[in-house]
Design a protein around this motif. Structure first.
Motif, PDB file in Angstrom:
ATOM      1  N   PRO A  23      43.269  33.575  32.640  1.00  0.00           N
ATOM      2  CA  PRO A  23      42.638  34.023  33.887  1.00  0.00           C
ATOM      3  C   PRO A  23      43.579  34.924  34.683  1.00  0.00           C
ATOM      4  CG  PRO A  23      43.434  31.791  34.132  1.00  0.00           C
ATOM      5  CD  PRO A  23      43.625  32.144  32.681  1.00  0.00           C
ATOM      6  N   ALA A  24      42.976  35.816  35.442  1.00  0.00           N
ATOM      7  CA  ALA A  24      43.795  36.702  36.273  1.00  0.00           C
ATOM      8  C   ALA A  24      44.532  35.878  37.320  1.00  0.00           C
ATOM      9  CB  ALA A  24      42.915  37.742  36.955  1.00  0.00           C
ATOM     10  N   ARG A  25      45.804  36.178  37.520  1.00  0.00           N
ATOM     11  CA  ARG A  25      46.608  35.456  38.503  1.00  0.00           C
ATOM     12  C   ARG A  25      46.609  36.216  39.825  1.00  0.00           C
ATOM     13  NH1 ARG A  25      52.722  33.390  37.375  1.00  0.00           N
ATOM     14  NH2 ARG A  25      51.552  32.267  35.755  1.00  0.00           N
ATOM     15  N   LEU A  26      46.218  35.538  40.884  1.00  0.00           N
ATOM     16  CA  LEU A  26      46.244  36.159  42.210  1.00  0.00           C
ATOM     17  C   LEU A  26      47.663  36.160  42.743  1.00  0.00           C
ATOM     18  CD1 LEU A  26      43.149  34.440  43.897  1.00  0.00           C
ATOM     19  CD2 LEU A  26      43.225  36.667  42.760  1.00  0.00           C
ATOM     20  N   ASP A  27      47.979  37.172  43.539  1.00  0.00           N
ATOM     21  CA  ASP A  27      49.283  37.129  44.196  1.00  0.00           C
ATOM     22  C   ASP A  27      49.222  36.109  45.329  1.00  0.00           C
ATOM     23  OD1 ASP A  27      48.581  38.342  46.781  1.00  0.00           O
ATOM     24  OD2 ASP A  27      48.376  40.217  45.680  1.00  0.00           O
ATOM     25  N   PRO A  28      50.362  35.612  45.794  1.00  0.00           N
ATOM     26  CA  PRO A  28      50.370  34.547  46.802  1.00  0.00           C
ATOM     27  C   PRO A  28      49.564  34.876  48.051  1.00  0.00           C
ATOM     28  CG  PRO A  28      52.549  34.786  45.857  1.00  0.00           C
ATOM     29  CD  PRO A  28      51.727  35.917  45.311  1.00  0.00           C
TER      30      PRO A  28
END
Length: 233
Positions: A23-28
């Motif tokens: 899955p795409a990782r969101l930035d913090p």
């Protein structure tokens, strides 16, 4: 828009077959923004007992059920069935049977301690939401898998799995702009009879779905704060 899926077939005894999951990782910053918005929106959710009879888009309800059906489950057995009841006559029969059970409960079956716990909610044996709400979602738990040939296989962690799915259903309905209620008349055997469900299914919850009535009111309740429910070690 429909989501393409493969047809499910029983996997009991099949070998482990892993597939990649990336899955795409969101930035913090994105994660913080989304989490704060979700927290704000979910804090607005309330249990509604006064429903408008106005129709709601049926596909919204179907999509919410599809979201609920993505819940994790013991051994991935997905031990749930969602029966979407739109027919006014069927809803009338459900209300009639539910109110009879509720009347017996409020007249002595519950006991004073339980009645005292319910008193701040303002509930009684009269359940207009069962006929006012344009849809009822009756959630059944499948105590075991039942094949077309009569084969039976035990399901595991059924209560936990179906409970998670119902929580996801409530969240999906709320985030889609609809109101809902968890109604659990006890006993609920009449639901299997009215809806003609098979022997492996047991009623778990009745979820009326719709818009709040124009004069809707809810109890003046306060949720526990995060510090009262969270322990960090």
């Amino acid at each position: 828009m429909s989501v393409p899926t493969r047809n499910w077939t029983p996997t009991h005894g099949d070998p482990y077959q892993p597939v990649p999951y990336r899955p795409a990782r969101l930035d913090p910053a994105q994660s913080l923004e989304r989490a704060a918005e979700l927290r704000r929106r979910m804090d607005e959710r309330r249990t509604v007992r006064q429903f408008s009879t106005d129709p709601v888009p049926e596909q919204v309800v179907r999509d919410a059920i599809a979201c609920a059906a993505t819940a994790p489950s013991g051994a991935h057995q997905q031990p749930w069935t969602f029966v979407l009841v739109k027919d006014p006559e069927v809803r009338r029969r459900i209300r009639e049977a539910a109110e009879e059970e509720e009347r017996r409960s409020y007249e002595g079956r519950l006991g004073e301690e339980w009645l005292a716990a319910l008193r701040p909610l303002g509930t009684d044996e009269v359940k207009p939401h069962l006929t006012d709400a344009p849809h009822l979602v009756i959630v059944f738990q499948q105590r075991y898998w039942l094949g077309e040939d009569g084969t039976k296989r035990k399901h595991y962690y059924v209560d936990e799995s179906v409970g998670i799915a119902v929580g996801m259903l409530l969240s999906a309905l709320h985030l889609a702009g609809l109101a809902a209620l968890i109604h659990t008349p006890s006993p609920m055997r009449f639901l299997s009879q009215v809806l003609g469900r098979p022997e492996n299914e047991k009623a778990f919850a009745v979820v009326p779905v719709g818009y709040p009535a124009d004069d809707c009111a809810v109890p003046d309740l306060v949720r526990k704060s995060l510090s009262q429910v969270l322990v960090e070690i």
